[in-house]
Design an enzyme around this catalytic site. Structure first.
Site, mmCIF file in Angstrom:
data_model
loop_
_atom_site.group_PDB
_atom_site.id
_atom_site.type_symbol
_atom_site.label_atom_id
_atom_site.label_comp_id
_atom_site.label_asym_id
_atom_site.label_seq_id
_atom_site.Cartn_x
_atom_site.Cartn_y
_atom_site.Cartn_z
ATOM 1 N N SER A 37 -32.826 -8.781 -2.212
ATOM 2 C CA SER A 37 -32.488 -7.826 -1.683
ATOM 3 C C SER A 37 -31.775 -8.182 -0.215
ATOM 4 O O SER A 37 -31.084 -7.262 0.441
ATOM 5 C CB SER A 37 -33.678 -6.848 -1.228
ATOM 6 N N ASN A 102 -39.150 -12.775 -2.427
ATOM 7 C CA ASN A 102 -40.127 -11.925 -3.350
ATOM 8 C C ASN A 102 -41.257 -12.994 -3.973
ATOM 9 O O ASN A 102 -42.311 -12.418 -4.306
ATOM 10 C CB ASN A 102 -39.451 -11.316 -4.437
ATOM 11 N N ASP A 183 -39.601 -0.693 7.226
ATOM 12 C CA ASP A 183 -40.473 -1.448 6.495
ATOM 13 C C ASP A 183 -40.708 -2.918 6.910
ATOM 14 O O ASP A 183 -41.494 -3.734 6.455
ATOM 15 C CB ASP A 183 -40.010 -1.823 4.802
ATOM 16 N N HIS A 186 -36.538 -5.955 5.734
ATOM 17 C CA HIS A 186 -35.410 -5.961 5.419
ATOM 18 C C HIS A 186 -34.602 -5.854 6.718
ATOM 19 O O HIS A 186 -34.753 -4.721 7.455
ATOM 20 C CB HIS A 186 -34.823 -4.689 4.508
#
Length: 215
Positions: A37, A102, A183, A186
């Site tokens: 991402s 991740n 969040d 990001h």
């Protein structure tokens, strides 16, 4: 006035000559940004994502280059390993490899991440595709031992396979509320700009070496 006009004419000739040299080099370099991402541009417009911003900066510095976005949100190193075929099919001149965030968020075994990244690296090198490796860090909540082992993976792979390494993809951005989406995982457009400015010298050298390789 005549001197001023002459100066303008000379500058115009120089600029046109530069365009000719660029055109003579053929099609632009094709660099694949291969990641998760953080590459894909989660929560951002396509133009604010890392590949698009990096391409603009490289072009602004005079490099004829396109940076393709091969980022998939949520991807782990294993996910990246499973989708190498589309990367190879794109026939890139080089790859910026950004995977691992991740794995760290999920607390996956760093040894497994290393095996996946190593498989990606060896497959790309088998096809004579140069790689710029970007490092990642595990979140602090995973503990110091895990974090240390996690971080060592990237430097170890860079050394083993003689890869240029940008040590921490989120350098200057991680943990800063002003540079991240709500969040706090990001980067927002301002954060991506910081990332691009940080990696730009390394990316320029990488691209320049691709030009030399292709001559």
């Amino acid at each position: 006035m005549a001197k001023s006009l002459w100066s303008i004419l000379v500058c115009s000739i120089v600029l046109l000559a530069g365009v000719g040299v660029s055109s003579a080099q053929g099609k632009p370099l094709r660099i694949v940004a291969f990641g998760d991402s953080l590459t894909a541009g989660y929560g951002l417009s396509a133009q604010d994502a890392f590949p698009a911003m990096l391409e603009r900066e490289l072009r602004a510095s005079g490099m004829a280059v396109e940076v393709l976005n091969f980022g998939i949100s949520g991807d782990t190193s294993m996910g990246g390993r499973s989708r190498l075929d589309p990367v190879l099919a794109a026939k890139p001149d080089g790859v910026i490899l950004e995977l691992g965030a991740n794995d760290g968020l999920r607390g996956l075994d760093p040894a497994l991440m290393e095996a996946n990244l190593e498989a990606i690296i060896t497959e790309l090198q088998k096809h004579d595709i140069p790689i710029l490796l970007t490092g990642m860090r595990a979140i602090l909540g995973m503990g110091k031992r895990y974090g240390d082992e996690f971080a060592k993976v990237f430097s170890r792979l860079a050394q083993k396979y003689n890869l240029p390494l940008y040590p921490f993809f989120l350098e200057g951005v991680a943990g800063n509320p002003a540079l991240n989406l709500p969040d706090m995982l990001h980067p927002n457009p301002g954060g991506v700009r910081i990332i691009v400015q940080g990696i730009l010298p390394t990316a320029k050298t990488f691209a320049a070496n691709l030009v030399k390789k292709n001559k």
